[in-house]
Design an enzyme around this catalytic site. Structure first.
Site, PDB file in Angstrom:
ATOM      1  N   TYR A  54     -14.354 -11.253  11.433  1.00 23.78           N
ATOM      2  CA  TYR A  54     -14.470  -9.998  10.688  1.00 23.78           C
ATOM      3  C   TYR A  54     -14.728 -10.269   9.209  1.00 23.78           C
ATOM      4  O   TYR A  54     -14.051 -11.075   8.568  1.00 23.78           O
ATOM      5  CB  TYR A  54     -13.196  -9.153  10.828  1.00 23.78           C
ATOM      6  CG  TYR A  54     -13.227  -7.930   9.924  1.00 23.78           C
ATOM      7  CD1 TYR A  54     -13.961  -6.800  10.288  1.00 23.78           C
ATOM      8  CD2 TYR A  54     -12.560  -7.919   8.699  1.00 23.78           C
ATOM      9  CE1 TYR A  54     -14.030  -5.701   9.458  1.00 23.78           C
ATOM     10  CE2 TYR A  54     -12.624  -6.821   7.862  1.00 23.78           C
ATOM     11  CZ  TYR A  54     -13.357  -5.709   8.244  1.00 23.78           C
ATOM     12  OH  TYR A  54     -13.416  -4.622   7.413  1.00 23.78           O
ATOM     13  N   GLY A  61     -15.373  -2.616   7.957  1.00 26.40           N
ATOM     14  CA  GLY A  61     -14.926  -1.270   8.305  1.00 26.40           C
ATOM     15  C   GLY A  61     -15.534  -0.789   9.598  1.00 26.40           C
ATOM     16  O   GLY A  61     -15.432  -1.450  10.639  1.00 26.40           O
ATOM     17  N   HIS A  99     -19.192  -1.037  -3.641  1.00 29.61           N
ATOM     18  CA  HIS A  99     -17.834  -0.480  -3.665  1.00 29.61           C
ATOM     19  C   HIS A  99     -17.342  -0.168  -5.076  1.00 29.61           C
ATOM     20  O   HIS A  99     -16.298   0.463  -5.243  1.00 29.61           O
ATOM     21  CB  HIS A  99     -16.858  -1.457  -2.994  1.00 29.61           C
ATOM     22  CG  HIS A  99     -16.938  -1.455  -1.491  1.00 29.61           C
ATOM     23  ND1 HIS A  99     -18.124  -1.452  -0.811  1.00 29.61           N
ATOM     24  CD2 HIS A  99     -15.962  -1.454  -0.543  1.00 29.61           C
ATOM     25  CE1 HIS A  99     -17.884  -1.456   0.490  1.00 29.61           C
ATOM     26  NE2 HIS A  99     -16.583  -1.452   0.679  1.00 29.61           N
ATOM     27  N   ARG A 350      28.551  15.814 -18.728  1.00 28.31           N
ATOM     28  CA  ARG A 350      29.556  15.202 -17.864  1.00 28.31           C
ATOM     29  C   ARG A 350      28.939  14.416 -16.720  1.00 28.31           C
ATOM     30  O   ARG A 350      29.511  13.411 -16.261  1.00 28.31           O
ATOM     31  CB  ARG A 350      30.446  16.315 -17.309  1.00 28.31           C
ATOM     32  CG  ARG A 350      31.635  15.828 -16.542  1.00 28.31           C
ATOM     33  CD  ARG A 350      32.595  16.904 -16.067  1.00 28.31           C
ATOM     34  NE  ARG A 350      32.164  18.266 -16.194  1.00 28.31           N
ATOM     35  CZ  ARG A 350      32.323  19.185 -15.238  1.00 28.31           C
ATOM     36  NH1 ARG A 350      32.849  18.857 -14.077  1.00 28.31           N
ATOM     37  NH2 ARG A 350      31.953  20.427 -15.432  1.00 28.31           N
TER      38      ARG A 350
END
Length: 631
Positions: A54, A61, A99, A350
């Site tokens: 891959y 993708g 990209h 407080r």
């Protein structure tokens, strides 16, 4: 000489990352580079075997089902212009250039430098397949001061921060844009100016460079570093406000918090005790605290007191009003001044340990996540060249999901919810200081205003309220809104990049609210201290009859109760006269002095915009906190 941080892939700390973000250089560990070379050589061997891997011999993708050949199919067409590059190499370059499509304003240089450092460090683990020379070129670009232009919008947080990291890598290829010496220029010019050459990517190197969580991690680390200081600043602002209220410290006692020992809560309570150490304003007896009265020409009979611009007073509690309360008035004298006769303050005072402490605990969770991620491998696929017994390449080059940013996204979502909480309680304390119904005897809006012409700190609270509302509206977690990408191949994403970016911006706005509280609390502290010390000075040079002029509701001179009244007035006068000078805690006094060195006390209305900006800047640059830490 600049600091140098050695990167080895396994020991990078948040502090070191901040160093690099702010200008330190990096050095690459020799043993780590051996691991890098080993993994790159392994990949070359697998490519030579024509194994389907891959992102190396397949597309990315939704294109992962396409196997790459030895050349482009179009090269076979008659008269086709050949690319001159094998598809494996073209694949990596195209991944980066297509990209790099983020939009918006560029990230600050320190964010981009942190991103580069993170990417280099994770690649040094030796599970990404990048070559040594490419990694060295990335480090050289960082050390040369080349800061790629990375627009802020474009990452969905899986597969990692693809688009922002492509903006980093494209400059390495001689594309995109970068800042050099403060100038924005084309990436090729930036490299040339620093004597560097563009890089041609090899197998998996594009994927190694742009597949990971570096943007969300960089912004997250810088946000956490800022929030650490802002939490200490919040405790300091709260402590100054407590002193300005002559507040009650029992709520911060160690035995109290031992019964509910959340770590952040315990730490905050201890911090407040340290900051308020030495205070003679906090825990003061109720009856010693005068309330503000409008200044009049006849308010005082000495020049030093007349110059104060306010008057003070008490109301006497008559004998008829003490029924059923006799024991209380044996312990506390029967005078109502500025401090209400109640043993507890409001929640915004407080409950500081419970609220600030919960934010501290959220921050600690984020730190735990970020520290793991700093030395994690977050690209895909992962290369295991030394795995024994592997029958097929996919057992050594494994596709997984370490790029998914959800661990970071959820940690940032927690902080997004926490930041408005800290801002909100700060604004509530500020509001109490300016509201005469809640500020325990201080003047409305912390200004004398005897002529009705002045607004004092009124609108400072408006600004704080506006920021808190804005922070609240931005606190919705981005991490719960996944939008699938890559034709549904990436069907669940983290949105962690947006989440971390929001947290960094929100933290900066939180600092503005804390600056406004400190600005207001310094004014309130001046008034409270001066009002009580004015009462002390008057007590030291007057008798009961003279002091009685400051007491309202007393019996007339010929009334039967007059003698008893004067006896009680004299008891009040003597207690004040015997007291030492009233002062805040030592750390609070140091912070107050740092503020007053640059911002004067507001005795009459004037333009406050520059002074407010100064207070905000002093929180942003840490100068108030630094003064306290040094002291």
């Amino acid at each position: 000489m600049k600091d140098v941080v050695r990167l080895d892939g396994v020991s990078l700390t948040r502090a070191q990352l901040v160093q690099v973000a702010r200008g330190a250089q990096v050095a690459l560990d020799a043993q780590a580079l051996e691991r890098v070379a080993h993994a790159a050589e392994f990949l070359l061997e697998q490519v030579a075997k024509q194994e389907p891997i891959y992102g190396i011999s397949t597309g990315f993708g939704s294109n992962a089902d396409k196997l790459l050949g030895s050349h482009r199919l179009r090269d076979e067409l008659p008269g086709a212009a050949r690319s001159g590059q094998p598809p494996h190499i073209e694949l990596q370059r195209n991944l980066i250039v297509t990209h790099a499509v983020c939009v918006g304003e560029p990230f600050a240089p320190e964010v981009v430098r942190a991103m580069l450092c993170i990417r280099i460090n994770t690649l040094l683990r030796g599970h990404s397949g990048i070559r040594v020379q490419t990694l060295q070129a990335l480090a050289a670009m960082l050390n040369a001061g080349i800061v790629p232009v990375v627009p802020q919008l474009g990452s969905v947080g899986a597969s990692g921060d693809l688009a922002p990291l492509s903006h980093l890598a494209i400059v390495l290829l001689g594309g995109g844009e970068a800042f050099v010496d403060g100038q924005r220029m084309p990436g090729a010019d930036a490299l040339a100016r620093k004597g560097l050459q563009p890089v041609e990517l090899s197998y998996k190197e594009g994927l190694a460079l742009n597949n990971g969580t570096a943007q969300m991690l960089a912004t997250g680390v810088l946000a956490v570093q800022l929030l650490e200081d802002l939490l200490d600043t919040a405790d300091l602002a709260a402590a100054m406000t407590i002193d300005a209220f002559a507040g009650r410290l029992g709520a911060f006692a160690p035995e109290v918090h031992a019964l509910r020992p959340h770590p952040g809560q315990v730490q905050t309570a201890a911090n407040l005790r340290r900051l308020l150490d030495g205070s003679t304003l906090s825990d003061i007896a109720y009856h010693l605290v005068p309330k503000f009265r409008q200044w009049l020409p006849g308010s005082w009979d000495s020049p030093s007191l007349q110059a104060l611009g306010f008057d003070i007073g008490w109301d006497w509690v008559g004998f008829a009003q003490r029924h059923g309360r006799e024991k209380f008035y044996q312990r506390f004298l029967p005078f109502r001044g500025g401090k209400k006769h109640q043993p507890q303050d409001s929640y915004s005072l407080r409950c500081i340990p419970q609220v600030h402490g919960a934010v501290r605990d959220a921050l600690e969770q984020a730190k735990r996540v970020l520290e793991i991620e700093l030395n994690a491998v977050t690209d895909n696929p992962l290369v295991f060249p030394d795995k024994t017994g592997a029958a097929f390449v996919e057992e050594q080059v494994i596709s997984a999901g370490h790029f998914h940013g959800m661990p970071l996204a959820l940690a940032m979502s927690y902080l997004k919810a926490a930041i408005p909480v800290l801002a909100s309680i700060s604004e509530r304390r500020l509001n109490k200081l300016v509201d005469p119904a809640t500020n325990d005897g201080l003047p409305p809006f912390l200004i004398g205003n005897e002529d009705g012409t002045e607004s004092g700190h009124m609108i400072v609270q408006y600004t704080a309220a506006a920021i808190v509302n804005d922070l609240t509206s931005r606190a919705m977690p981005a991490s719960v809104y996944s939008i699938p990408t890559s034709a549904n191949a990436e069907d669940h994403v983290s949105m962690g990049a947006n989440e971390a970016r929001h947290v960094l911006a929100m933290a900066q706005d939180l600092g503005k609210v804390l600056g406004l509280e400190l600005f207001t609390a310094a004014q309130a502290l001046d008034l409270r201290r001066d009002m009580i010390n004015a009462a002390r000075e008057l007590a030291r040079r007057s008798d009961a009859g003279g002091f009685a002029a400051k007491i309202g509701g007393g019996p007339l001179p010929d009334a039967a109760e007059r003698a008893a009244f004067l006896t009680e007035v004299d008891a009040l006068r003597e207690q004040l006269a015997r007291s030492g000078e009233f002062q805040p805690g030592r750390a609070v006094a140091t912070a107050h002095a740092a503020i007053r060195a640059r911002i004067p006390y507001l005795d009459r209305d004037r333009a406050l915009d520059g002074e407010v900006a100064t207070a905000v800047a002093m929180v942003a640059d840490g100068s108030i906190l630094a003064a306290v830490r040094a002291g």
